[in-house]
Design an enzyme around this catalytic site. Sequence first.
Site, PDB file in Angstrom:
ATOM      1  N   PRO A  43      29.504 -19.734 -95.708  1.00 12.83           N
ATOM      2  CA  PRO A  43      28.423 -18.738 -95.773  1.00 12.83           C
ATOM      3  C   PRO A  43      27.281 -19.223 -96.659  1.00 12.83           C
ATOM      4  O   PRO A  43      27.521 -19.830 -97.707  1.00 12.83           O
ATOM      5  CB  PRO A  43      29.103 -17.516 -96.396  1.00 12.83           C
ATOM      6  CG  PRO A  43      30.250 -18.083 -97.175  1.00 12.83           C
ATOM      7  CD  PRO A  43      30.689 -19.340 -96.476  1.00 12.83           C
TER       8      PRO A  43
ATOM      9  N   ARG B 132      10.121 -17.222 -92.578  1.00 18.10           N
ATOM     10  CA  ARG B 132      11.055 -16.627 -91.614  1.00 18.10           C
ATOM     11  C   ARG B 132      10.369 -15.646 -90.663  1.00 18.10           C
ATOM     12  O   ARG B 132      10.769 -15.504 -89.520  1.00 18.10           O
ATOM     13  CB  ARG B 132      12.217 -15.952 -92.333  1.00 18.10           C
ATOM     14  CG  ARG B 132      13.054 -16.935 -93.164  1.00 18.10           C
ATOM     15  CD  ARG B 132      14.402 -16.383 -93.558  1.00 18.10           C
ATOM     16  NE  ARG B 132      15.289 -16.255 -92.411  1.00 18.10           N
ATOM     17  CZ  ARG B 132      15.484 -15.148 -91.734  1.00 18.10           C
ATOM     18  NH1 ARG B 132      14.903 -14.026 -92.113  1.00 18.10           N
ATOM     19  NH2 ARG B 132      16.279 -15.140 -90.680  1.00 18.10           N
TER      20      ARG B 132
ATOM     21  N   CYS C 219      -4.764 -19.528 -94.011  1.00 17.54           N
ATOM     22  CA  CYS C 219      -5.798 -19.521 -92.971  1.00 17.54           C
ATOM     23  C   CYS C 219      -5.161 -19.474 -91.608  1.00 17.54           C
ATOM     24  O   CYS C 219      -5.281 -20.422 -90.821  1.00 17.54           O
ATOM     25  CB  CYS C 219      -6.658 -20.761 -93.120  1.00 17.54           C
ATOM     26  SG  CYS C 219      -7.411 -20.822 -94.719  1.00 17.54           S
ATOM     27  N   GLU C 220      -4.466 -18.403 -91.318  1.00 15.02           N
ATOM     28  CA  GLU C 220      -3.753 -18.310 -90.061  1.00 15.02           C
ATOM     29  C   GLU C 220      -3.426 -16.841 -89.819  1.00 15.02           C
ATOM     30  O   GLU C 220      -2.887 -16.180 -90.715  1.00 15.02           O
ATOM     31  CB  GLU C 220      -2.461 -19.138 -90.194  1.00 15.02           C
ATOM     32  CG  GLU C 220      -1.783 -19.359 -88.907  1.00 15.02           C
ATOM     33  CD  GLU C 220      -1.029 -20.695 -88.841  1.00 15.02           C
ATOM     34  OE1 GLU C 220      -1.482 -21.695 -89.407  1.00 15.02           O
ATOM     35  OE2 GLU C 220       0.017 -20.697 -88.197  1.00 15.02           O
TER      36      GLU C 220
END
Length: 445
Positions: A297, A340, A371-372
Site C-alpha cells: 500500500p 492529479r 499559464c494553463e
Amino acid sequence: MSGIWSASVERSRDGAISVGGVDVRTLAAEYGTPLYVVDEADMRARAAAFRDHFAAAFGRKGAKVDVYYASKAFLSSQVAHWMREEDLCVDVASLGELEIALRGGVSPAHIGLHGNNKSDAELRRALEVGVGRIIVDSFTEIAVLDALAGELSVVAPVMVRVTTGVHAGGHEYIATSHEDQKFGLSLATGAAYEALIACHDAANLNLLGIHTHIGSQILSLAAFQESAERMLGLRGAFAADTGTEFPEVDLGGGYAIAYTENAEALPTREAAYGIADAVEAAVAKVGGSWPRFSIEPGRAIAGPAGMTLYTVGVVKQVQLEDGGGRQYVAVDGGMSDNMRTITYQADYTATIASRLSDAEPAQSRVVGKHCESGDIVVRDVGLPHDIARGDLLAVPATGAYGRSMANNYNAALRPAVVSVKDGVSRVLVRRDTIADLLALDVAPD
Ligand code: LLP
C-alpha cells in the site's frame, strides 16, 4: 472533522484548523504556502493498521504477511525511518527512491526494487547494497541481472512481476494489470511462467516468488480476490511441473482512499480478511503450502495523512453559458504541486482553513497560478462568497502523489513538506528556492 481529514485535524473555537496540535496559521507563517502538512501519528497509524489487520487475518491461517510501503506515494528519509519503526518494509522504484530509503536507515534487506525499465546503474546499486528483492519485469532484465550478479559474485533475490489480466482501479492510467500496458509478464500468454523457469534456471538468481499489482484506487475486494486466486494458481502450476514451491507471493497495493466527502474508501480490515479468505479458498483448490505474502500500500498510508495549505489570491466571479455563475478561487500553487486533478480528473475538496465563514457557499473552482487553463486543483466545491485574498485554503488527502509528482512548471518552487505531531512541526523536505533553480541553470558566458 470528517474522515477525509487526518485524525488530529480540528477546528478551534475561533474557526481556524489545527493539525497535530499546530494551528495552520502558525504553519503558514513559519514555512510559507503552498505547504504540504503530514500528520505523523495518522500516517504511522495507517501503516500500523495494515501491519496488524493483515497479520491477524493471515495469522489465523498460520501465514505471514510483510507490508511494503510503496514509497512512490511520498518518500523522505524521515518517512522511511517511520515506516521501519512501524515494522514495514519499503518498496522503491528508482535509484533516487532507493538512496532516500537507505538514508532513512532502512536496511537493504527490507527494501524491494521495482521498475519496468531498470538501468544497469539501478540494478548494480541494488546488488551492491544487497536489497531484499528485485521485482523483474522482462526477459531482458532477467538476463542483464543474472549477468550483473555473476560479475559481482552475488546471488540476486528475484520475484517475477505477473500481469494477471485482472483490470481494476480508477483511471486507465493507474490500472496496471490488464494486458495492453507496459508492466509485467502475462499470465495468459504463458510469459510469466516462462520467466519463472528462466529465473529458476539462472545461475545467479534466487527465485523468491511472484508479484502483481492490479491498479490503484481499487474499491472492489473481488478484484483483489481474483488476482490472489490467479497468482496461487500460477504458483501451483509451477510447483506441479518443477517440484519447486517458491516461498513468496506479493499482491501489490492499490487500496482506495476517499478524496471527497461522498467518496468511498476500502477499509483496511475488510481488505485484510477478504483477501485472506480468498487465499484460503485458492490454497484449498490448488493444494500445497501457504506462501509468505506481501502487500504494497502507498496511497492508503500517506494520502489521508496529508493536506495542502494554500493562500488565496485572486477571486473572480465568472458568468456561465447556462446563466449560472462560478467563483474562481486562485491559490498560490496549482498543477505544480497537485498533478492529479489534471492527470486523472481526480476529485478533491477544500475548505477555508484560517477562519469560519457564515457567508453563503458559491459554486467554486480552485485554480492555480500556472499559464494553463487546465491548472485546476479542485474542480467543484462550495466555498463561501466572502472568500478573499489572504485566506488560507486547505485541501485534504494530498499526502500521496502530491509532493512526489510535484514539478517546477513555470519555474515554480516546489513546496516544503512538514510533519506535525503533539504540537511540534518539523521539515521533512524543504521548499525549493530561487537559488536551487538558478543552481541548475547554466548562465551565459
Ligand atoms: N506497488 C506497485 C508495484 C505500484 O506500481 C504501485 C503504484 C503501488 C504498489 C502503490 O499503489 P497505491 O497503493 O498507492 O495505489 N500516481 C498515481 C498512482 C500511480 C501509482 C503507480 N503505482 C496517482 O496519483 O494516483
